[in-house]
Write an enzyme that holds these catalytic residues in place. Structure first.
Site, PDB file in Angstrom:
ATOM      1  N   ASP A   3       0.861  -1.181   0.000  1.00  0.00           N
ATOM      2  CA  ASP A   3       0.000   0.000   0.000  1.00  0.00           C
ATOM      3  C   ASP A   3       0.897   1.231   0.000  1.00  0.00           C
ATOM      4  O   ASP A   3       1.924   1.257   0.686  1.00  0.00           O
ATOM      5  CB  ASP A   3      -0.897   0.022   1.238  1.00  0.00           C
ATOM      6  CG  ASP A   3      -2.002  -1.018   1.182  1.00  0.00           C
ATOM      7  OD1 ASP A   3      -2.361  -1.454   0.071  1.00  0.00           O
ATOM      8  OD2 ASP A   3      -2.513  -1.392   2.249  1.00  0.00           O
TER       9      ASP A   3
ATOM     10  N   ASP B 290      -7.033  -1.741  -4.089  1.00  0.00           N
ATOM     11  CA  ASP B 290      -8.009  -1.448  -3.032  1.00  0.00           C
ATOM     12  C   ASP B 290      -9.136  -0.560  -3.546  1.00  0.00           C
ATOM     13  O   ASP B 290     -10.311  -0.772  -3.222  1.00  0.00           O
ATOM     14  CB  ASP B 290      -7.325  -0.764  -1.844  1.00  0.00           C
ATOM     15  CG  ASP B 290      -6.307  -1.650  -1.146  1.00  0.00           C
ATOM     16  OD1 ASP B 290      -6.394  -2.884  -1.271  1.00  0.00           O
ATOM     17  OD2 ASP B 290      -5.416  -1.087  -0.484  1.00  0.00           O
TER      18      ASP B 290
END
EC number: 3.4.23.36
Length: 156
Positions: free
Chosen positions: A117, A136
């Site tokens: 991320d 995501d």
């Protein structure tokens, strides 16, 4: 189903290329932080061993394989759903977004043991401590889209 596969491929490639570029080429894995357009967009390295917002995080191999299995199970469920009861074109696009994002994060878990991320966005006095990635976003949009806007039946 072509629509599902097309959007799956687009999201998967976009997710993986963005991770390669930011994490490896820009070397975020070492730098840990790159201000792009503060405070609106920053790159902050976060290895996510759990699910959204670090829930169920654990560095244990069992956690990794359980989360990979759950993601593959969801992908298979959505594929069967799209085959048996195809929604309209919008529903097929949303399914492709969800599947492409899920597969992008599965590849991360296989390669790195965690999901890479790096996107961090803040605004208007709110300092967001969380990071996310293209996969995501696609999973979120795909799931919401399938729930709220499945479209009409009998799409190609």
């Amino acid at each position: 189903m072509r629509t599902v596969w097309l959007w799956t491929a687009v999201i998967f490639v976009l997710d993986q290329l963005s991770k390669i570029w930011v994490v490896h080429v820009m070397d975020l894995a070492t730098k840990l932080s790159i201000d792009v357009w503060p405070p609106f967009l920053n790159f902050r390295m976060a290895w996510n061993y759990g699910i959204n917002f670090g829930l169920l995080a654990g560095d244990a191999p069992a956690t990794r394989w359980i989360l990979i299995s759950v993601a593959i199970g969801i992908v298979l469920f959505v594929l069967v759903w799209m085959r048996r009861d195809p929604p309209g074109r919008a529903g097929l696009v949303f399914a492709g977004l969800l599947i492409g994002g899920a597969l992008g994060n599965v590849v991360d878990r296989l390669l790195y043991g965690a999901v890479a991320d790096f996107l961090n966005m803040s605004c208007c006095g709110f300092d967001n401590p969380f990071a996310f990635n293209v996969a995501d976003i696609a999973i979120f949009v795909g799931a919401i889209g399938l729930a709220l806007f499945p479209g009409s039946k009998n799409a190609s």
